[in-house]
Design a protein around this motif. Structure first.
Motif, PDB file in Angstrom:
ATOM      1  N   LEU A   1       2.200   1.754  -3.426  1.00 16.73           N
ATOM      2  CA  LEU A   1       1.141   2.275  -4.292  1.00 16.73           C
ATOM      3  C   LEU A   1       1.000   3.781  -4.119  1.00 16.73           C
ATOM      4  CD1 LEU A   1      -1.340   1.964  -6.165  1.00 16.73           C
ATOM      5  CD2 LEU A   1      -2.701   1.517  -4.105  1.00 16.73           C
TER       6      LEU A   1
ATOM      7  N   TYR B   1      -8.208   7.079  -8.447  1.00 16.68           N
ATOM      8  CA  TYR B   1      -7.731   6.074  -9.405  1.00 16.68           C
ATOM      9  C   TYR B   1      -8.920   5.297  -9.975  1.00 16.68           C
ATOM     10  CZ  TYR B   1      -4.515   2.868 -11.649  1.00 16.68           C
ATOM     11  OH  TYR B   1      -3.812   2.146 -12.591  1.00 16.68           O
TER      12      TYR B   1
ATOM     13  N   ALA C   1      -6.569  -1.648  -0.863  1.00 20.93           N
ATOM     14  CA  ALA C   1      -5.822  -0.434  -0.545  1.00 20.93           C
ATOM     15  C   ALA C   1      -6.761   0.699  -0.132  1.00 20.93           C
ATOM     16  CB  ALA C   1      -4.979  -0.012  -1.751  1.00 20.93           C
ATOM     17  N   ARG C   2      -7.882   0.839  -0.838  1.00 24.52           N
ATOM     18  CA  ARG C   2      -8.844   1.888  -0.488  1.00 24.52           C
ATOM     19  C   ARG C   2      -9.494   1.604   0.871  1.00 24.52           C
ATOM     20  NH1 ARG C   2     -10.489   1.970  -6.230  1.00 24.52           N
ATOM     21  NH2 ARG C   2      -9.850   3.975  -7.114  1.00 24.52           N
TER      22      ARG C   2
ATOM     23  N   LEU D   1       1.422   6.600  -7.068  1.00 23.61           N
ATOM     24  CA  LEU D   1       0.333   7.512  -7.429  1.00 23.61           C
ATOM     25  C   LEU D   1       0.720   8.966  -7.196  1.00 23.61           C
ATOM     26  CD1 LEU D   1      -2.822   5.617  -6.085  1.00 23.61           C
ATOM     27  CD2 LEU D   1      -1.737   5.497  -8.337  1.00 23.61           C
TER      28      LEU D   1
ATOM     29  N   LEU E   1      -6.459  -2.830  -5.428  1.00 22.32           N
ATOM     30  CA  LEU E   1      -6.952  -1.464  -5.239  1.00 22.32           C
ATOM     31  C   LEU E   1      -8.111  -1.426  -4.243  1.00 22.32           C
ATOM     32  CD1 LEU E   1      -6.772  -0.218  -8.901  1.00 22.32           C
ATOM     33  CD2 LEU E   1      -5.592   0.831  -6.964  1.00 22.32           C
TER      34      LEU E   1
ATOM     35  N   CYS F   1      -5.298  -6.751  -9.954  1.00 19.32           N
ATOM     36  CA  CYS F   1      -5.148  -5.296  -9.801  1.00 19.32           C
ATOM     37  C   CYS F   1      -6.374  -4.651  -9.142  1.00 19.32           C
ATOM     38  CB  CYS F   1      -4.846  -4.648 -11.150  1.00 19.32           C
ATOM     39  SG  CYS F   1      -4.390  -2.897 -10.991  1.00 19.32           S
TER      40      CYS F   1
ATOM     41  N   GLN G   1      -5.612   6.145 -14.821  1.00 27.09           N
ATOM     42  CA  GLN G   1      -5.121   4.771 -14.713  1.00 27.09           C
ATOM     43  C   GLN G   1      -3.664   4.736 -15.157  1.00 27.09           C
ATOM     44  OE1 GLN G   1      -7.572   2.019 -16.959  1.00 27.09           O
ATOM     45  NE2 GLN G   1      -8.491   1.237 -15.092  1.00 27.09           N
TER      46      GLN G   1
ATOM     47  N   LEU H   1      -5.490   8.108  -4.553  1.00 29.19           N
ATOM     48  CA  LEU H   1      -6.058   6.770  -4.386  1.00 29.19           C
ATOM     49  C   LEU H   1      -7.571   6.795  -4.594  1.00 29.19           C
ATOM     50  CD1 LEU H   1      -5.672   3.819  -3.712  1.00 29.19           C
ATOM     51  CD2 LEU H   1      -5.740   4.405  -1.281  1.00 29.19           C
TER      52      LEU H   1
ATOM     53  N   TYR I   1       0.826  -1.205   0.000  1.00 28.90           N
ATOM     54  CA  TYR I   1       0.000   0.000   0.000  1.00 28.90           C
ATOM     55  C   TYR I   1       0.865   1.261   0.000  1.00 28.90           C
ATOM     56  CZ  TYR I   1      -3.464  -3.450   1.641  1.00 28.90           C
ATOM     57  OH  TYR I   1      -4.269  -4.554   1.785  1.00 28.90           O
TER      58      TYR I   1
END
Length: 300
Positions: free
Chosen positions: A39, A164, A117-118, A43, A114, A110, A64, A161, A36
């Motif tokens: 990431l 995305y 991660a969110r 980003l 994500l 993927c 993206q 984030l 994370y």
């Protein structure tokens, strides 16, 4: 009946998060946190370059990146992308932490990465909201207000984030909105409650998009754009409230008949409230003409 907080603490995502981040899986969770963090770095680098190139510093549009998991693996200094991919595939092969999307979901690595991660980024905001909100005897509309403002605060702090593609609220929000809408409550009105939960989830996405479109937007300002609709969705009708009161009175009467007692002060307070309610109900129950109704309302 469990409280809203108790229900929010037992959603599928809440159980997953507790299990995944528990001390029994500290090593595996540290690997996920490393992913994370990588990431976020990827980003942030992209967002900085994009803002310089376009000059759009007050708006964070959806975007993206190709081969995102490979970029994350490189940022985290893994020998290759496989350590990242294997954590988020549907086939877990004995992994210590099962992915949030589950093994039966067709979600690819993927999007699964994500989604987690969110959720994990939003989780501290959600936990803070639970701590504060549970200290007050709040209505469902007030719970929704607190929740959506916490969501807006997360989006403001984690703009890239949140943006995305396919940006918006974390996927756990749909579960939480079902709780707040009372979908699982004994008195739920079936399809109506489910429809309200779906609409609240859509409004949550609107709140996030509002924050991303304007860097000066405050969490309260973002919530205010949907406030009236949230209140309309979650404010119970007089008929619904009357049914709740009838059930509560019936239960209280039954307990008192069977020997339960309440504190004298509480009994006195309840007696006064019931007397006031009885007066209002007397007027409601009387058949009267439009003119008489207007006179009563003017007196009130």
């Amino acid at each position: 009946m469990p409280s809203i907080r108790q229900e929010l603490e037992t959603t599928r995502t809440a159980r997953w998060y507790r299990d995944a981040s528990g001390t029994a899986r500290a090593g595996a969770w540290a690997d996920r946190e490393r992913d994370y963090a990588a990431l976020r770095a990827v980003l942030a680098e992209h967002a900085s370059a994009a803002a310089t190139a376009t000059g759009r510093r007050h708006e964070q549009p959806p975007f993206q990146l190709p081969a995102l998991l490979s970029l994350v693996a490189k940022q985290a200094h893994y020998a290759g992308a496989e350590p990242v991919y294997r954590r988020y595939r549907s086939k877990q092969h004995g992994a210590q932490i099962l992915r949030w999307a589950g093994s039966d979901s067709p979600m690819r690595p993927c999007p699964a990465f994500l989604a987690e991660a969110r959720i994990t980024a939003f989780w501290p905001y959600r936990e803070g909201m639970l701590e504060v909100s549970d200290a007050f005897d709040m209505t469902r509309a007030e719970w929704a207000s607190a929740y959506l403002q916490a969501l807006a605060a997360w989006a403001a702090d984690d703009r890239t984030l949140a943006a995305y593609d396919p940006g918006g609220a974390p996927l756990c929000v749909a579960e939480d909105m079902a709780v707040i809408a009372g979908v699982h409550a004994p008195w739920a009105t079936g399809p109506a409650a489910a429809a309200h939960a779906d609409r609240l989830t859509a409004l949550a996405d609107e709140v996030v998009r509002g924050v991303l479109s304007d860097a000066s937007m405050t969490p309260l300002g973002a919530f205010n754009t949907v406030r009236d609709e949230v209140r309309a969705l979650l404010s119970p009708s007089p008929e619904s409230l009357a049914e709740q009161v009838l059930r509560a009175v019936a239960e209280l009467s039954d307990r008192m008949i069977h020997g339960s007692r309440m504190a004298p002060g509480q009994a006195k307070r309840l007696e006064g409230m019931l007397a006031s309610l009885a007066t209002l109900l007397t007027h409601q129950a009387k058949p009267h003409s439009e003119g008489e109704s207007g006179g009563y309302l003017r007196q009130a």
